[in-house]
Design a protein around this motif. Sequence first.
Motif, PDB file in Angstrom:
ATOM      1  N   SER A 194       0.827  -1.194   0.000  1.00 32.93           N
ATOM      2  CA  SER A 194       0.000   0.000   0.000  1.00 32.93           C
ATOM      3  C   SER A 194       0.870   1.256   0.000  1.00 32.93           C
ATOM      4  CB  SER A 194      -0.918   0.018   1.218  1.00 32.93           C
ATOM      5  OG  SER A 194      -1.563   1.272   1.342  1.00 32.93           O
ATOM      6  N   VAL A 195       0.472   2.235  -0.820  1.00 31.92           N
ATOM      7  CA  VAL A 195       1.218   3.497  -0.811  1.00 31.92           C
ATOM      8  C   VAL A 195       1.081   4.194   0.541  1.00 31.92           C
ATOM      9  CG1 VAL A 195       1.089   3.840  -3.305  1.00 31.92           C
ATOM     10  CG2 VAL A 195      -0.724   4.767  -1.846  1.00 31.92           C
ATOM     11  N   VAL A 196      -0.035   3.959   1.241  1.00 31.12           N
ATOM     12  CA  VAL A 196      -0.216   4.573   2.561  1.00 31.12           C
ATOM     13  C   VAL A 196       0.797   3.999   3.546  1.00 31.12           C
ATOM     14  CG1 VAL A 196      -1.832   4.856   4.487  1.00 31.12           C
ATOM     15  CG2 VAL A 196      -2.648   5.114   2.124  1.00 31.12           C
ATOM     16  N   SER A 197       1.113   2.714   3.404  1.00 35.57           N
ATOM     17  CA  SER A 197       2.109   2.110   4.305  1.00 35.57           C
ATOM     18  C   SER A 197       3.489   2.716   4.108  1.00 35.57           C
ATOM     19  CB  SER A 197       2.176   0.598   4.085  1.00 35.57           C
ATOM     20  OG  SER A 197       2.815   0.279   2.855  1.00 35.57           O
ATOM     21  N   LYS A 198       3.698   3.372   2.960  1.00 31.00           N
ATOM     22  CA  LYS A 198       4.967   4.031   2.687  1.00 31.00           C
ATOM     23  C   LYS A 198       4.905   5.533   2.925  1.00 31.00           C
ATOM     24  CE  LYS A 198       7.087   0.278   1.420  1.00 31.00           C
ATOM     25  NZ  LYS A 198       8.214  -0.285   2.226  1.00 31.00           N
ATOM     26  N   GLY A 199       3.793   5.985   3.512  1.00 31.26           N
ATOM     27  CA  GLY A 199       3.702   7.384   3.907  1.00 31.26           C
ATOM     28  C   GLY A 199       2.838   8.260   3.038  1.00 31.26           C
ATOM     29  N   ALA A 200       2.095   7.710   2.048  1.00 25.86           N
ATOM     30  CA  ALA A 200       1.227   8.536   1.209  1.00 25.86           C
ATOM     31  C   ALA A 200       0.079   9.103   2.029  1.00 25.86           C
ATOM     32  CB  ALA A 200       0.687   7.717   0.049  1.00 25.86           C
ATOM     33  N   ASP A 201      -0.343  10.310   1.678  1.00 31.03           N
ATOM     34  CA  ASP A 201      -1.391  11.026   2.411  1.00 31.03           C
ATOM     35  C   ASP A 201      -2.691  10.973   1.616  1.00 31.03           C
ATOM     36  OD1 ASP A 201      -3.053  12.719   3.759  1.00 31.03           O
ATOM     37  OD2 ASP A 201      -1.783  14.502   3.565  1.00 31.03           O
ATOM     38  N   PRO A 202      -3.679  10.167   2.028  1.00 22.66           N
ATOM     39  CA  PRO A 202      -4.927  10.045   1.270  1.00 22.66           C
ATOM     40  C   PRO A 202      -5.841  11.254   1.399  1.00 22.66           C
ATOM     41  CG  PRO A 202      -5.047   8.716   3.262  1.00 22.66           C
ATOM     42  CD  PRO A 202      -3.645   9.262   3.194  1.00 22.66           C
ATOM     43  N   VAL A 224       1.263  -2.628  -6.387  1.00 22.52           N
ATOM     44  CA  VAL A 224       1.185  -1.422  -5.562  1.00 22.52           C
ATOM     45  C   VAL A 224      -0.293  -1.097  -5.390  1.00 22.52           C
ATOM     46  CG1 VAL A 224       1.653   1.035  -5.452  1.00 22.52           C
ATOM     47  CG2 VAL A 224       3.411  -0.534  -6.313  1.00 22.52           C
ATOM     48  N   TRP A 225      -0.729  -0.998  -4.143  1.00 20.96           N
ATOM     49  CA  TRP A 225      -2.143  -0.746  -3.833  1.00 20.96           C
ATOM     50  C   TRP A 225      -2.330   0.728  -3.522  1.00 20.96           C
ATOM     51  CZ3 TRP A 225      -6.936  -1.893  -4.359  1.00 20.96           C
ATOM     52  CH2 TRP A 225      -7.903  -1.507  -3.434  1.00 20.96           C
ATOM     53  N   ILE A 226      -3.320   1.340  -4.201  1.00 17.76           N
ATOM     54  CA  ILE A 226      -3.666   2.744  -3.957  1.00 17.76           C
ATOM     55  C   ILE A 226      -5.051   2.752  -3.324  1.00 17.76           C
ATOM     56  CG2 ILE A 226      -3.931   5.016  -5.014  1.00 17.76           C
ATOM     57  CD1 ILE A 226      -2.276   3.937  -7.388  1.00 17.76           C
TER      58      ILE A 226
END
Length: 725
Positions: A194-202, A224-226
């Motif tokens: 998940s991009v969130v697990s790498k610090g992405a801000d939803p 890669v999960w968005i």
Amino acid sequence: MHSSTARHLRRMPAIGAVVALAAGMLVAVAPGAHAAAGASLPFSSVEAESATTTGTRTGPDYTQGTLASEASGRQAVRLSSGQRVEFTVPRASDAVNVAYSVPDGQSGTLNVYVNGTRLARTLPVTSKYSYVDTGWIPGAKTHHFFDNARLLLGQNVQPGDKVAFESAGTQVTVDVADFEQVAAAASQPAGSVSVVSKGADPSGNGDSTQAFRDAIAAAQGGVVWIPPGDYRLTSSFNGVQNVTLQGAGSWYSVVHTSRFIDQSGSSGNVHIKDFAVIGEVTERVDSNPDNFVNGSLGPNSSVSGMWIQHLKCGFWLMGNNDNLVVENNRILDTTADGLNLNGTARGVRVRNNFLRNQGDDSLAMWSLYAPDTNSSFENNTISQPNLANGIAIYGGTDIAVRNNLISDTNALGSGIAISNQKFLDPFSPLSGTITVDGNTLVRTGAMNPNWNHPMGALRVDSYDSAIDATVNITNTTITDSPYSAFEFVSGGGRGYPVRNVNVTGATVRNTGTVVVQAEAQGAATFRDVTATQVGAAGVYNCPYPANSGAFTLTDGGGNSGWASTWSDCSTWPQPGQGNPDPDPNRNLAKGRPASATGSQDVYTPGKAVDGDANSYWESTNNAFPQSWTVDLGSSYAVRRLVLKLPPSSAWGARTQTITVLGSTDGSAYSTVLGSQGYRFDPATGNTATVSLPGGTSVRYLRLSVSANTGWPAGQFSEVEAYLTS
């Protein structure tokens, strides 16, 4: 395309499935067993002009630079403050996308009502992405007036429910509404990163660029999960290979960036699916890579289920994209091409996509550096390209354009263009077999201000070199073209020939000027091409330059409704004007379609209008009465008929008893001149002259023969019709 300022310049002086319009929805219905044209879409579109409104309907209009000329169906509804347009929902839905326009420099909102109840949420509207100027393109004017905005309604609506949009202050012109039942958000695939697990801000507040990069690096060979959310990126990605980028659905996972992937090469196996990429491109700057994909995804890649909006191009594809599949996507509001295969593409399939409001070709193949080969555009729905073609094929080998539905081209383009326009070198002209099959074109073709006359709905163009490929155009439906249906032209003005074209199985309805617009030397064969409601004449055959050679139209049989030829090459036919008054001494029947109740052996009806007095029609023997009919192409005040039999003395004198009938529609016939005997005698040329009464106006002329003293059949070697008495 967007790489050459010569792009739209023609160095030439000014001198045609059934389409059903039901409840304002455009669908293509397959003729017989042939596949239906267009994409299978998850939404149904309803035109605003078919809805109930307190506003003002605008259009129809085909004039470049006007708002209505860019509208779907060439009509729209203008709302002032407090006015509304109310749609009847065509299918179960919980979301809507609206195509609209607001005046330049303005923004506002539309209030939304469901069955009379106003929703808390509103639909923002803006001119930010509209009113694009491309002054370096000859013939361009300010364009790209419309934009699209979408909204989840927060509730389900059923067929027959009412959804209304009301201007909350700003003048808004509403064009069309797309109603959709959005599938539930997908779940995260097992083992994905998940991009969130790498610090992405939803939330869209933070910059998620590095988080996406880290997720792509960590997921090599995987996914890669968005997750659902809004993600803001500030730069593009490169080095993308051997990975899947997947979202929860294009209504849930939204990436905000004007440049997503920008790379010159990749080892491939890249799969992008099920999210939205929405940019902030407000102008067309051709030196900027403001594209969803710029360059290469590498071999054996795919893109599906994407919502791509507010970019310069959806896809500008260069390098190795072998066996790429682009399917089930929506590409909206690009300032240039929706997708361009910019050379070297092999085995690419672009299918079942929806494209609306492109600022250049919606779909294009351009064989620069190396030919696009064995690639296809299939079952796509394209609406409102506003500065070029719906589909353009510029060179390439063994290319297919199949089962596409294209509507409302605006300026400098056709619905489909098959062309050797090269723009730059090295260029690979058309070769092998170009297949154009099963396409439906609605209100396509446009006036080209650089030529001062129009471009046809389907254009074959030897712009920079002769067309020597085999071009097979089959099973085509052309409806409501504002100008011509089929155009054959050498657009660079140098008279290169268009050869090896076969047009088979076309239906043309309500074309503004002509069915065939031939402006190049060369040849085409037409079979089973039927036309109705032709605006001016069947054929305009005036090759340019004037001494460049003739264009030969070969009648392969089964053609009807377009046999007349525009009579004056010094003028250009205007929509609906009809052919100029003919020479009063011209035989109106010569070469026109003829039919009969019966024929004996090889003595067919066309023999009586072929200009050869030695050939003849003979009816079925011993079966009086028999009739012979000719379609003059238009209604004429015919005053005199000259009936002939072969002049040879071997034909003995005889009297035929003939009744003359006429019709304006080919169905209801009335008697023009009652039954009389006419003497044919070789000693006086074997001719008989028939004077018709004043006031006679016929398109279909019928001769009914009830007796013949020389043979038990009706016989004519020529039937000539004249305006003079």
